[in-house]
Design an enzyme around this catalytic site. Structure first.
Site, PDB file in Angstrom:
ATOM      1  N   CYS A 370      49.943  52.222  65.143  1.00 28.43           N
ATOM      2  CA  CYS A 370      49.521  53.619  65.320  1.00 28.43           C
ATOM      3  C   CYS A 370      48.991  53.920  66.728  1.00 28.43           C
ATOM      4  CB  CYS A 370      48.493  54.028  64.277  1.00 28.43           C
ATOM      5  SG  CYS A 370      48.465  53.033  62.796  1.00 28.43           S
ATOM      6  N   ARG A 399      48.324  40.051  61.582  1.00 29.83           N
ATOM      7  CA  ARG A 399      47.103  40.251  60.809  1.00 29.83           C
ATOM      8  C   ARG A 399      46.593  38.919  60.324  1.00 29.83           C
ATOM      9  NH1 ARG A 399      48.853  45.599  57.349  1.00 29.83           N
ATOM     10  NH2 ARG A 399      49.312  46.861  59.190  1.00 29.83           N
ATOM     11  N   GLN A 417      56.988  45.847  60.907  1.00 30.41           N
ATOM     12  CA  GLN A 417      57.013  47.041  60.064  1.00 30.41           C
ATOM     13  C   GLN A 417      58.093  47.998  60.544  1.00 30.41           C
ATOM     14  OE1 GLN A 417      52.905  48.298  60.870  1.00 30.41           O
ATOM     15  NE2 GLN A 417      52.562  48.209  58.672  1.00 30.41           N
ATOM     16  N   ASP A 419      57.881  51.089  61.124  1.00 27.03           N
ATOM     17  CA  ASP A 419      56.754  52.017  61.198  1.00 27.03           C
ATOM     18  C   ASP A 419      57.163  53.300  61.905  1.00 27.03           C
ATOM     19  OD1 ASP A 419      54.190  52.737  60.759  1.00 27.03           O
ATOM     20  OD2 ASP A 419      53.277  51.265  62.111  1.00 27.03           O
ATOM     21  N   HIS A 421      55.338  57.328  63.048  1.00 23.37           N
ATOM     22  CA  HIS A 421      54.240  58.292  63.001  1.00 23.37           C
ATOM     23  C   HIS A 421      54.795  59.660  63.309  1.00 23.37           C
ATOM     24  CE1 HIS A 421      52.238  54.413  63.397  1.00 23.37           C
ATOM     25  NE2 HIS A 421      51.351  54.976  62.590  1.00 23.37           N
ATOM     26  N   LYS A 505      47.942  59.851  50.085  1.00 24.61           N
ATOM     27  CA  LYS A 505      49.199  59.143  50.342  1.00 24.61           C
ATOM     28  C   LYS A 505      50.096  59.111  49.120  1.00 24.61           C
ATOM     29  CE  LYS A 505      47.327  54.674  49.014  1.00 24.61           C
ATOM     30  NZ  LYS A 505      47.386  53.226  49.155  1.00 24.61           N
ATOM     31  N   HIS A 551      51.458  58.638  58.789  1.00 30.46           N
ATOM     32  CA  HIS A 551      51.994  57.276  58.969  1.00 30.46           C
ATOM     33  C   HIS A 551      52.996  57.072  57.845  1.00 30.46           C
ATOM     34  CE1 HIS A 551      48.061  55.791  60.840  1.00 30.46           C
ATOM     35  NE2 HIS A 551      47.625  56.799  60.120  1.00 30.46           N
TER      36      HIS A 551
END
Ligand SMILES: [Zn+2]
Ligand SMILES: [Zn+2]
Length: 677
Positions: A370, A399, A417, A419, A421, A505, A551
């Site tokens: 992000c 992580r 990911q 991912d 945004h 979400k 996200h």
């Protein structure tokens, strides 16, 4: 005679003498109900002036806290034995195997049956605790020798004998000193400890099954005869009270269901899960590995796995571009200060690797993408005309997961990911959410999943102070999510208070070939980061506004999707995803030339073919290709060379006979292009 009033689930009220039992009431209603009944649920009717509610001694702690079955906390009453006398006005439900709560009572009784059987065979064992669990039950024992598989078979046989005797499970109340004396005489130190710690005086609740007696709050089914569909599964080590340093116990696990059919289905699912385990198939099919030398939780993609990954990523990137996303790439390591601004350094600390010092400055390996995407958004002033801005990245994050929770490809320390945004104006959120859901369904369809569960998670409206964003923000965003789901006719479960702290979400869990749910897609609003980073756009009115931020990850991560695909297909990928699509097998050395020609023709047409030119018997080579789950095997010999054909064998269907090579190529083309599952 004192009478009490019993309100049944349909609202009918029965007047019965004080002390009547649920079993008696079930009998009055119908002998069939009485026969099927396992346990009862009662809820005192307030203001009835009833005396010592039976509820009070059900608050006594159980020997097995996991077994807490009463629901007194949720206001729906609590479970009681069918034989318990009812001593006040109550609402009553008689629970049969159809009620999910009753199965846990049956499993708890199965745990007692296990302990009773073990005591018959091994009278000197020391008893720990024995609660029900999701699929059955366990009981903990201390014994000098380890329980062997033969012991388990004997114990199971003894359980069946005791079940056949239909021994009653009887509740007894003893004064605490007597309870302690009983266990002391019996030399059951652990049970003494439990009674000392947990019994509420003056009377302690016990259950007996024949000679076996257990400090237990219950409730239990009336007798052992109803425990029919069970199987002892395994023995595992366990510490007394679950604390390391405490005495070691042996925990015997059992599976238990109402019917043999349910048990058989469960055992079959277990077998299937074992057969499909991606941690076993990964090395067997040479797809990926985890190398101790490199560290746990870090994935090595081998050539075949790497190829599947390329196919997944290619599909995804093409779709992203088609759907109006921009592809970006952000660094893996960035200043720690950035993570302070985003709040991760404070709130996500325990999931992050430690900082790395570079020229006296702290840098952080990224746990999320992000902030990187935010910096790109912020790199210049944005106008409302550009919105929505959709920045997507196959972003690798790191992580810190404890080594104990790492699990193959599903729980790892480094992963990529898919991912993205989305930065948009409030009036754009509905169409953006709809586009995200549409994309999520395209992912499921492409990779061969047809069943799913959708959850919409909201905030806890009683604690608005725990969340950024105003009530109006939350209502607007949650409303948009809900409206979109309704508009798309997607059934969903509402999860109150389960939203992220920064916004509501939608989660999509797909259901795999053997009915297991897997968390995949997530679409999350964020009322936190736009404020922290001071994000803006210039609106139509010429003023500065804060954009909304979403996200979203559809696959979750490439690693995760790959693990799920391996298990879903048990390693036998559909032909468009298979690392090797066809194995060419010459009948013998003599036909090598033609085999090479066939292999080259496949490669020429853009397919992934491999020639098995080993000097092995054909049957052995077919078996190997079969084990490698290659979708097609093409056997070629004299006849095929002469006619320009291949003898096709399909991994899932067996021999399909000879076909012209050109036909086979055309057919393969169709399957690959349409991504046939
Ligand atoms: Zn118990
Ligand atoms: Zn994010």
């Amino acid at each position: 005679m004192d009478m009490i009033h019993i309100t049944m689930p349909d609202g009918a009220v029965r007047e019965v003498p004080l002390g009547t039992t649920a079993a008696e009431i079930a009998q009055q209603i119908s002998p069939r109900l009485a026969k099927e009944a396992l346990v009862a649920r009662i809820a005192p009717v307030h203001g009835s002036g009833g005396r010592s509610a039976k509820a009070s001694d059900h608050d006594a702690p159980d020997a097995a806290p996991e077994a807490r079955l009463d629901a007194s906390s949720n206001g729906e009453g609590f479970l009681v034995d069918l034989r318990a006398p009812i001593d006040q006005d109550v609402k009553l439900s008689v629970l049969t195997p159809k009620d999910p709560e009753a199965i846990q009572v049956l499993r708890h009784s199965a745990a007692h049956l296990l302990a009773a059987a073990v005591l018959e065979l091994f009278p000197n064992v020391k008893l720990g605790i024995g609660p029900p669990i999701d699929t059955g039950f366990f009981y903990d024992f201390v014994r000098d020798e380890a329980f062997t598989p033969e012991d388990l078979a004997r114990i199971e046989k003894k359980m069946r004998e005791l079940a056949a005797q239909d021994i009653p499970n009887e509740r007894k109340m003893l004064p605490k000193p007597e309870a302690l004396e009983l266990y002391r005489r019996w030399n059951q130190g652990f049970k003494c400890e439990l009674v000392e710690e947990r019994a509420i005086e003056p009377m302690v609740s016990f259950y007996t099954t024949g000679k076996f007696i257990d400090f237990c709050r219950g409730p239990h089914i009336p007798s052992t005869g109803r425990i029919r569909a069970f199987k002892l599964m395994s023995v595992a080590g366990a510490y007394w009270k679950g604390q390391e340093g405490n005495p070691q116990m042996q925990r015997i696990y059992g599976a238990c269901f109402y019917t043999q059919q349910e048990l058989d289905e469960y055992l079959h699912r277990l077998e299937e899960a074992k057969r499909r385990d991606h941690r076993r198939l990964g090395p067997e099919l040479d797809l990926f590995s985890v190398q101790e030398e490199a560290g746990p939780g870090l994935i090595f993609w081998h050539p075949k796995g790497g190829l599947v990954r390329k196919l997944i990523e290619d599909w995804l990137r093409d779709e992203l571009l088609k759907r109006g996303y921009d592809l970006v790439v952000t660094p893996h390591i960035m200043r720690l200060d950035l993570w302070k601004t985003s709040g991760h350094a404070q709130f996500y600390r325990e999931n992050m690797f430690g900082p790395v010092e570079v020229e006296k400055d702290d840098y952080q390996l990224k746990p999320m993408n992000c902030p990187g995407h935010i910096l790109i958004y912020k790199s210049r002033l944005r106008s409302y005309r550009e919105l929505p801005v959709r920045l997507a990245e196959l972003g690798t994050v790191y992580r810190y997961e404890r080594s104990g929770v790492l699990h193959g490809l599903l729980r790892v320390r480094g992963f990529t990911q898919d991912d993205a945004h989305i930065f948009c104006m409030p009036e754009q959120i509905e169409s953006e959410v709809e586009a995200c859901m549409d994309f999520a369904f395209a992912v499921m369809k492409t990779f061969g999943f047809s069943q799913y569960v959708v959850e919409l998670s909201d905030w806890d409206p009683e604690h608005p102070e725990n969340y950024p964003g105003s009530a109006a923000d939350w209502a607007h965003a949650t409303g948009a999510l809900e409206k979109t789901l309704n508009k798309m006719s997607i059934p969903f479960k509402r999860m109150k208070g389960e939203g992220a702290f920064y916004g509501p979400k939608i989660d999509v869990k797909l259901i795999d070939a053997i009915g297991r749910p897997w968390q995949l897609t997530t679409v999350q609003f964020d009322f936190n980061l736009p404020g922290r980073f001071g994000l803006e756009y210039v609106g139509e009115d010429g003023a500065r506004h804060q954009p909304l931020m979403v996200h979203r990850a559809l696959l979750g991560s490439v690693e995760r999707l790959f693990g799920i695909l391996i298990e879903h297909y048990a390693g036998a990928f559909p032909v468009w995803l298979a690392p090797v699509q066809a194995e060419v097998l010459p009948l013998s050395e003599k036909f090598m030339d033609y085999a090479k020609k066939v292999t080259a023709a496949l490669a020429e047409a853009g397919f992934r073919a491999h020639l098995d030119d080993r000097n092995e018997k054909l049957q052995a080579r077919i078996r190997d290709a079969q084990l490698q789950k290659t979708p097609y095997m093409l056997v070629v010999g004299g006849k095929e060379a002469e006619a320009g054909t291949v003898s096709v064998r399909q991994q899932s269907k067996g021999d399909l006979g000879p076909r012209p090579l050109s036909d086979f190529l055309a057919d393969l083309r169709k399957q690959v292009d349409s991504r046939t599952i």
